[in-house]
Design a protein around this motif. Structure first.
Motif, PDB file in Angstrom:
ATOM      1  N   GLU A  84      45.170   1.748  47.815  1.00  0.00           N
ATOM      2  CA  GLU A  84      44.429   1.817  46.554  1.00  0.00           C
ATOM      3  C   GLU A  84      43.941   0.436  46.131  1.00  0.00           C
ATOM      4  O   GLU A  84      44.734  -0.445  45.796  1.00  0.00           O
ATOM      5  N   ILE A  85      42.649   0.251  46.126  1.00  0.00           N
ATOM      6  CA  ILE A  85      42.060  -0.984  45.603  1.00  0.00           C
ATOM      7  C   ILE A  85      41.886  -0.798  44.107  1.00  0.00           C
ATOM      8  O   ILE A  85      41.178   0.103  43.655  1.00  0.00           O
ATOM      9  N   VAL A  86      42.594  -1.624  43.342  1.00  0.00           N
ATOM     10  CA  VAL A  86      42.638  -1.506  41.887  1.00  0.00           C
ATOM     11  C   VAL A  86      41.438  -2.204  41.246  1.00  0.00           C
ATOM     12  O   VAL A  86      40.962  -1.793  40.195  1.00  0.00           O
ATOM     13  N   ARG A  87      40.980  -3.254  41.878  1.00  0.00           N
ATOM     14  CA  ARG A  87      39.820  -4.015  41.397  1.00  0.00           C
ATOM     15  C   ARG A  87      39.075  -4.487  42.632  1.00  0.00           C
ATOM     16  O   ARG A  87      39.649  -5.110  43.510  1.00  0.00           O
ATOM     17  N   ASP A  88      37.786  -4.163  42.701  1.00  0.00           N
ATOM     18  CA  ASP A  88      37.028  -4.462  43.910  1.00  0.00           C
ATOM     19  C   ASP A  88      36.771  -5.957  44.073  1.00  0.00           C
ATOM     20  O   ASP A  88      36.904  -6.745  43.129  1.00  0.00           O
ATOM     21  N   LEU A  89      36.383  -6.338  45.257  1.00  0.00           N
ATOM     22  CA  LEU A  89      36.114  -7.716  45.638  1.00  0.00           C
ATOM     23  C   LEU A  89      34.988  -8.301  44.788  1.00  0.00           C
ATOM     24  O   LEU A  89      33.962  -7.669  44.593  1.00  0.00           O
ATOM     25  N   ARG A  90      35.233  -9.514  44.275  1.00  0.00           N
ATOM     26  CA  ARG A  90      34.184 -10.207  43.522  1.00  0.00           C
ATOM     27  C   ARG A  90      34.459 -11.692  43.444  1.00  0.00           C
ATOM     28  O   ARG A  90      35.587 -12.138  43.640  1.00  0.00           O
ATOM     29  N   VAL A  96      36.945 -18.747  42.995  1.00  0.00           N
ATOM     30  CA  VAL A  96      37.683 -17.933  43.952  1.00  0.00           C
ATOM     31  C   VAL A  96      36.949 -16.613  44.172  1.00  0.00           C
ATOM     32  O   VAL A  96      36.142 -16.180  43.352  1.00  0.00           O
ATOM     33  N   ARG A  97      37.241 -15.984  45.291  1.00  0.00           N
ATOM     34  CA  ARG A  97      36.776 -14.631  45.602  1.00  0.00           C
ATOM     35  C   ARG A  97      38.041 -13.814  45.763  1.00  0.00           C
ATOM     36  O   ARG A  97      38.962 -14.220  46.480  1.00  0.00           O
ATOM     37  N   ARG A  98      38.125 -12.650  45.083  1.00  0.00           N
ATOM     38  CA  ARG A  98      39.392 -11.919  45.090  1.00  0.00           C
ATOM     39  C   ARG A  98      39.201 -10.429  44.851  1.00  0.00           C
ATOM     40  O   ARG A  98      38.158  -9.986  44.377  1.00  0.00           O
ATOM     41  N   PHE A  99      40.276  -9.687  45.173  1.00  0.00           N
ATOM     42  CA  PHE A  99      40.379  -8.267  44.837  1.00  0.00           C
ATOM     43  C   PHE A  99      41.848  -7.963  44.580  1.00  0.00           C
ATOM     44  O   PHE A  99      42.727  -8.749  44.922  1.00  0.00           O
ATOM     45  N   PHE A 100      42.115  -6.814  43.939  1.00  0.00           N
ATOM     46  CA  PHE A 100      43.482  -6.376  43.672  1.00  0.00           C
ATOM     47  C   PHE A 100      43.744  -5.091  44.446  1.00  0.00           C
ATOM     48  O   PHE A 100      42.890  -4.205  44.492  1.00  0.00           O
ATOM     49  N   VAL A 101      44.944  -4.994  45.014  1.00  0.00           N
ATOM     50  CA  VAL A 101      45.363  -3.792  45.718  1.00  0.00           C
ATOM     51  C   VAL A 101      46.784  -3.433  45.262  1.00  0.00           C
ATOM     52  O   VAL A 101      47.575  -4.319  44.938  1.00  0.00           O
ATOM     53  N   ARG A 102      47.078  -2.136  45.228  1.00  0.00           N
ATOM     54  CA  ARG A 102      48.430  -1.670  44.873  1.00  0.00           C
ATOM     55  C   ARG A 102      49.242  -1.504  46.149  1.00  0.00           C
ATOM     56  O   ARG A 102      48.809  -0.849  47.088  1.00  0.00           O
ATOM     57  N   ASP A 103      50.443  -2.116  46.172  1.00  0.00           N
ATOM     58  CA  ASP A 103      51.302  -1.967  47.355  1.00  0.00           C
ATOM     59  C   ASP A 103      52.069  -0.641  47.282  1.00  0.00           C
ATOM     60  O   ASP A 103      51.998   0.060  46.265  1.00  0.00           O
TER      61      ASP A 103
END
Length: 120
Positions: A84-90, A96-103
């Motif tokens: 589950e990607i919680v916040r897409d890449l940006r 910084v360039r980042r995204f959030f994923v749920r473990d």
């Protein structure tokens, strides 16, 4: 995929008090954007913690940040896995360039790379 560092993100309602506490343990402030502060060891700069009062560009506060060499490659691998990607890449304004994923444990991971020419 190369991991450069992993940093615990501590959600705090009192950044000044938290910063003072971690200074007692030997950390020093190396970045402060008002809502997020990074503390690092002066003798080992990759030993860090992040203090976050709120997340200004995402829907949730992450539990850990993992800095990788190629965030786009990691994003592609995570997306292909079905996680589950919680916040897409940006790209963020602070370099910084980042995204959030749920473990699998429900923890939110901030996967990040510094952009070319931005400070570490």
């Amino acid at each position: 995929m190369t991991i450069r560092r992993a940093v615990p993100d501590i959600h705090t309602k009192s950044p000044t008090e938290s910063s003072a506490f971690y200074t007692l343990l030997g950390f020093e402030e190396v970045m402060n954007l008002g809502w997020v502060t990074t503390m690092a060891s002066p003798s080992n700069p990759t030993a860090q913690i992040t203090l976050i009062t709120e997340e200004q560009t995402a829907p949730v506060v992450p539990d850990i940040s993992v800095e990788v060499e190629d965030v786009d490659a990691v994003h592609a691998a995570v997306r292909a896995s079905g996680a589950e990607i919680v916040r897409d890449l940006r790209d963020e304004p602070w370099g910084v360039r980042r995204f959030f994923v749920r473990d699998p444990n429900g923890k939110i991971i901030n996967v990040v790379s510094h952009q070319q020419g931005s400070p570490d």
